[in-house]
Design a protein around this motif. Structure first.
Motif, PDB file in Angstrom:
ATOM      1  N   UNK A   1       0.834  -1.204   0.000  1.00  0.00           N
ATOM      2  CA  UNK A   1       0.000   0.000   0.000  1.00  0.00           C
ATOM      3  C   UNK A   1       0.865   1.249   0.000  1.00  0.00           C
ATOM      4  N   UNK A   2       1.957   1.219   0.775  1.00  0.00           N
ATOM      5  CA  UNK A   2       2.868   2.367   0.795  1.00  0.00           C
ATOM      6  C   UNK A   2       3.438   2.645  -0.597  1.00  0.00           C
ATOM      7  N   UNK A   3       3.770   1.581  -1.332  1.00  0.00           N
ATOM      8  CA  UNK A   3       4.308   1.749  -2.685  1.00  0.00           C
ATOM      9  C   UNK A   3       3.294   2.395  -3.612  1.00  0.00           C
ATOM     10  N   UNK A   4       2.041   1.978  -3.492  1.00  0.00           N
ATOM     11  CA  UNK A   4       0.999   2.552  -4.347  1.00  0.00           C
ATOM     12  C   UNK A   4       0.697   4.003  -3.973  1.00  0.00           C
ATOM     13  N   UNK A   5       0.654   4.289  -2.682  1.00  0.00           N
ATOM     14  CA  UNK A   5       0.276   5.628  -2.233  1.00  0.00           C
ATOM     15  C   UNK A   5       1.456   6.594  -2.258  1.00  0.00           C
ATOM     16  N   UNK A   6       2.691   6.026  -2.306  1.00  0.00           N
ATOM     17  CA  UNK A   6       3.911   6.829  -2.248  1.00  0.00           C
ATOM     18  C   UNK A   6       3.948   7.654  -0.959  1.00  0.00           C
ATOM     19  N   UNK A   7       3.403   7.059   0.117  1.00  0.00           N
ATOM     20  CA  UNK A   7       3.378   7.700   1.435  1.00  0.00           C
ATOM     21  C   UNK A   7       3.458   6.604   2.497  1.00  0.00           C
ATOM     22  N   UNK A   8       4.047   6.895   3.670  1.00  0.00           N
ATOM     23  CA  UNK A   8       4.079   5.905   4.746  1.00  0.00           C
ATOM     24  C   UNK A   8       2.674   5.546   5.225  1.00  0.00           C
ATOM     25  N   UNK A   9       2.560   4.347   5.799  1.00  0.00           N
ATOM     26  CA  UNK A   9       1.246   3.811   6.176  1.00  0.00           C
ATOM     27  C   UNK A   9       1.298   3.263   7.606  1.00  0.00           C
ATOM     28  N   UNK A  10       0.184   3.425   8.328  1.00  0.00           N
ATOM     29  CA  UNK A  10       0.007   2.764   9.626  1.00  0.00           C
ATOM     30  C   UNK A  10      -1.325   2.031   9.617  1.00  0.00           C
ATOM     31  N   UNK A  11      -1.282   0.739   9.941  1.00  0.00           N
ATOM     32  CA  UNK A  11      -2.505  -0.058  10.069  1.00  0.00           C
ATOM     33  C   UNK A  11      -2.703  -0.362  11.547  1.00  0.00           C
ATOM     34  N   UNK A  12      -3.910  -0.105  12.035  1.00  0.00           N
ATOM     35  CA  UNK A  12      -4.178  -0.293  13.467  1.00  0.00           C
ATOM     36  C   UNK A  12      -5.454  -1.110  13.631  1.00  0.00           C
ATOM     37  N   UNK A  13      -5.310  -2.310  14.206  1.00  0.00           N
ATOM     38  CA  UNK A  13      -6.474  -3.139  14.543  1.00  0.00           C
ATOM     39  C   UNK A  13      -6.724  -2.948  16.027  1.00  0.00           C
ATOM     40  N   UNK A  14      -7.721  -2.174  16.321  1.00  0.00           N
ATOM     41  CA  UNK A  14      -7.906  -1.656  17.683  1.00  0.00           C
ATOM     42  C   UNK A  14      -8.205  -2.748  18.710  1.00  0.00           C
ATOM     43  N   UNK A  15      -9.072  -3.667  18.343  1.00  0.00           N
ATOM     44  CA  UNK A  15      -9.532  -4.661  19.319  1.00  0.00           C
ATOM     45  C   UNK A  15      -8.407  -5.570  19.803  1.00  0.00           C
ATOM     46  N   UNK A  16      -7.306  -5.636  19.045  1.00  0.00           N
ATOM     47  CA  UNK A  16      -6.233  -6.557  19.408  1.00  0.00           C
ATOM     48  C   UNK A  16      -4.894  -5.845  19.583  1.00  0.00           C
ATOM     49  N   UNK A  17      -4.956  -4.522  19.730  1.00  0.00           N
ATOM     50  CA  UNK A  17      -3.739  -3.740  19.985  1.00  0.00           C
ATOM     51  C   UNK A  17      -2.651  -4.020  18.955  1.00  0.00           C
ATOM     52  N   UNK A  18      -3.069  -4.310  17.715  1.00  0.00           N
ATOM     53  CA  UNK A  18      -2.111  -4.633  16.662  1.00  0.00           C
ATOM     54  C   UNK A  18      -1.844  -3.388  15.825  1.00  0.00           C
TER      55      UNK A  18
ATOM     56  N   UNK B   1      -8.677   5.919   6.705  1.00  0.00           N
ATOM     57  CA  UNK B   1      -9.833   5.111   6.291  1.00  0.00           C
ATOM     58  C   UNK B   1     -10.333   4.374   7.536  1.00  0.00           C
ATOM     59  N   UNK B   2     -11.617   4.579   7.885  1.00  0.00           N
ATOM     60  CA  UNK B   2     -12.202   3.985   9.091  1.00  0.00           C
ATOM     61  C   UNK B   2     -12.909   2.682   8.760  1.00  0.00           C
ATOM     62  N   UNK B   3     -12.789   1.707   9.659  1.00  0.00           N
ATOM     63  CA  UNK B   3     -13.558   0.459   9.560  1.00  0.00           C
ATOM     64  C   UNK B   3     -14.417   0.329  10.807  1.00  0.00           C
ATOM     65  N   UNK B   4     -15.733   0.418  10.631  1.00  0.00           N
ATOM     66  CA  UNK B   4     -16.658   0.278  11.752  1.00  0.00           C
ATOM     67  C   UNK B   4     -17.466  -1.002  11.615  1.00  0.00           C
ATOM     68  N   UNK B   5     -17.790  -1.595  12.753  1.00  0.00           N
ATOM     69  CA  UNK B   5     -18.747  -2.697  12.811  1.00  0.00           C
ATOM     70  C   UNK B   5     -19.889  -2.194  13.683  1.00  0.00           C
ATOM     71  N   UNK B   6     -21.035  -1.865  13.047  1.00  0.00           N
ATOM     72  CA  UNK B   6     -22.111  -1.144  13.731  1.00  0.00           C
ATOM     73  C   UNK B   6     -21.498   0.164  14.249  1.00  0.00           C
ATOM     74  N   UNK B   7     -21.552   0.420  15.539  1.00  0.00           N
ATOM     75  CA  UNK B   7     -21.016   1.677  16.072  1.00  0.00           C
ATOM     76  C   UNK B   7     -19.623   1.494  16.661  1.00  0.00           C
ATOM     77  N   UNK B   8     -19.042   0.302  16.540  1.00  0.00           N
ATOM     78  CA  UNK B   8     -17.760   0.002  17.159  1.00  0.00           C
ATOM     79  C   UNK B   8     -16.631   0.159  16.149  1.00  0.00           C
ATOM     80  N   UNK B   9     -15.654   1.011  16.490  1.00  0.00           N
ATOM     81  CA  UNK B   9     -14.490   1.183  15.625  1.00  0.00           C
ATOM     82  C   UNK B   9     -13.617  -0.059  15.722  1.00  0.00           C
ATOM     83  N   UNK B  10     -13.408  -0.711  14.583  1.00  0.00           N
ATOM     84  CA  UNK B  10     -12.669  -1.979  14.550  1.00  0.00           C
ATOM     85  C   UNK B  10     -11.208  -1.749  14.185  1.00  0.00           C
ATOM     86  N   UNK B  11     -10.981  -0.974  13.123  1.00  0.00           N
ATOM     87  CA  UNK B  11      -9.609  -0.774  12.662  1.00  0.00           C
ATOM     88  C   UNK B  11      -9.521   0.512  11.852  1.00  0.00           C
ATOM     89  N   UNK B  12      -8.284   0.949  11.619  1.00  0.00           N
ATOM     90  CA  UNK B  12      -8.043   2.147  10.811  1.00  0.00           C
ATOM     91  C   UNK B  12      -6.830   1.924   9.922  1.00  0.00           C
TER      92      UNK B  12
END
Length: 538
Positions: free
Chosen positions: A164-181, A223-234
């Motif tokens: 994704x970083x290669x395509x966007x030509x910008x650094x990326x952070x992926x955060x899966x909130x429920x698992x502190x990843x 980019x936000x990922x919600x499941x109902x009203x719960x924020x899952x990942x970003x």
């Protein structure tokens, strides 16, 4: 990236155009360039159209100012990108209200050079648009193909983030909130705490809801990922603040989908693991006696590092705050437990969490955390998770082998909290927390076994008094009974016992020290009376 009006003006024939109004809209996307030569052409205008004209169609059957005004309003309403006018012959100048309207709506009006033919104006623009659209299609196909290849090869989330970083030509952070990843690509060293700080700052805004997909800031896009009203990942793309091209949006969407799938995989594993933890917790809180070495061995099996002493907290969320009403109750509680566990890792890091057999949320809190700290952090957690009401009961600290005692106390305290919460006016967020250590008469009123609870009161409050009398041949207990029977009157008590009033005061003061209760306070006196009555009956 699709062509915008700035890029349109880089084409040779458009380089001599002048911006007459709406300069703030020069980044508007141009999907098509067309000419209008009929006064009734409004139905054919489309979003992204850049319309060129001499203005003749607007002057054929009405005043040119009114014709231009109607035309401009209709194009803006239909999402046009802008207009280009050959000024002079039919439109001598732009009226002030037209300029003001164009500026307010970020709608560019360009003055076109008069010499080139319409073919010379339209064809180069259409050619460039088609060229860019072809590039968009090719890149979009490349995005899907590259992501598909990595997924087939079983690539890690880190490798997908690098793609994704290669395509966007910008650094990326992926955060899966429920698992502190958290996954950072090159040049980014962002902690989970910092990510949560950024998230809190954005989601606190009134215009941010669970339906928000993208948020653009000066130095990033998320980019936000919600499941109902719960924020899952970003998915954060750092340094990207411009509108996304179709193929870059496709790349970001691919990453969002992959992140959602990874989240569900982790959730399935976690739910299975949590099932074993809940079984262990249920045994730990039951009346079965387990040896310490057995407890520690089983705790290790479920990856729990246990301390020597805990106090049990039982929580319930009586209102459905998660918009997950269609889920089974057990799954809904598992989801809430996951949210609580994630938050408590930061707020109360030594706390262990699970569900009991009644699907109550259970917290095992270390003895160094007091009731005030627990309540404070539960309120913070409720605000972050947008939970309207939490009802809880807190038991006293118990040894690891006898947590059933603290659990029973927390259950009784929970009943008291539930009673207090019923009928209370609802606010934005409420926490009803009852501490067993602060209860007195309620311990008997809400107990399933009042006699047993009464015996506990005797042991808790009168044991030291009885022990003192036996050791010193005293009459402290007799004085307490007489004091109660004489409505807490010092003179009457002294008279009945044939002692000086100061002797009574001395003995009552001794009762304060031995029981931690004050007989001069009505509530404490009532509790002592219950203990004395239970002692006499027992």
């Amino acid at each position: 990236m699709q062509m915008d009006i700035n890029q349109l003006r880089e084409i040779e024939v458009y380089r001599k155009t002048n911006v007459l109004a709406g300069e703030s809209g020069l980044s508007n996307e141009v999907l098509n360039v067309t000419i209008t030569d009929a006064p009734d052409a409004f139905p054919w205008y489309r979003t992204g159209d850049f319309i060129v004209t001499t203005g003749y169609p607007f002057t054929s059957n009405k005043d040119w100012k009114e014709g231009l005004w109607d035309f401009l309003n209709e194009v803006v309403k239909r999402g046009g990108a802008g207009i280009g006018i050959k000024m002079g012959r039919y439109i001598p100048y732009l009226p002030d209200r037209v300029i003001k309207f164009a500026d307010q709506n970020h709608f560019p009006i360009l003055e076109l050079p008069g010499e080139p033919s319409w073919t010379d104006i339209i064809v180069p623009a259409i050619t460039e648009i088609n060229k860019q659209q072809k590039y968009e299609l090719e890149m979009t196909h490349k995005v899907y193909k590259r992501f598909q290849t990595l997924l087939k090869n079983g690539s890690s989330l880190e490798e997908l983030a690098e793609l994704l970083e290669n395509f966007m030509d910008c650094p990326v952070t992926i955060y899966i909130r429920a698992f502190n990843l958290i996954v950072n690509t090159s040049g980014v060293e962002l902690s989970q705490g910092k990510v949560e700080e950024i998230i809190s700052g954005i989601t606190a805004a009134p215009d941010h809801t669970a339906r928000t997909i993208y948020t653009h800031r000066e130095d990033f896009t998320v980019r936000w990922n919600y499941n109902a009203s719960r924020l899952v990942s970003t998915v954060f793309v750092w340094g990207l603040n411009a509108p996304l091209s179709a193929w870059k949006k496709a790349a970001l969407e691919q990453m969002a989908i992959i992140t959602s799938v990874e989240t569900e995989r982790l959730r399935t594993i976690a739910n299975t693991y949590q099932h074993f933890r809940n079984d262990f917790l249920d045994t730990l809180l039951s009346e079965h006696t387990l040896k310490r070495e057995v407890i520690l061995r089983r705790a290790k099996e479920v990856d729990w590092e246990m301390k020597d002493r805990y106090k049990v907290v039982i929580l319930d969320c009586p209102e459905d705050n998660t918009n997950e009403g269609d889920l089974p109750e057990s799954q809904r509680k598992l989801n809430i437990l996951g949210d609580f566990t994630n938050e408590l890792r930061w707020l109360l890091p030594k706390t262990l969490t699970g569900l009991d057999s009644q699907n109550h949320l259970i917290l095992l809190v270390t003895e160094d955390v007091d009731e005030g700290t627990i309540s404070k952090n539960l309120k913070l957690m409720a605000e972050r998770l947008k939970i309207k009401i939490i009802v809880g009961g807190l038991g006293r600290t118990s040894e690891l082998e006898s947590l059933n005692s603290s659990y029973k106390e927390a259950l009784l305290a929970l009943k008291v909290a539930e009673t207090e919460a019923q009928g209370a006016p609802r606010k934005d967020m409420q926490l009803w927390m009852s501490d067993f250590a602060r209860l007195d008469v309620e311990r008997i009123l809400f107990s399933e076994d009042p006699r047993s609870e009464s015996e506990k009161l005797v042991k808790e409050y009168l044991h030291k008094v009885i022990e003192y009398d036996e050791k010193n041949g005293g009459e402290i207990l007799t004085t307490l009974k007489t004091f109660i029977n004489n409505n807490a009157n010092y003179d009457a008590t002294a008279k009945v016992m044939f002692v000086h009033k100061n002797t009574v005061r001395y003995r009552i003061n001794k009762i304060r020290k031995l029981t931690t209760l004050d007989p001069d306070k009505m509530k404490d006196l009532m509790l002592l009376q219950l203990a004395v009555t239970a002692h006499d009956l027992g």
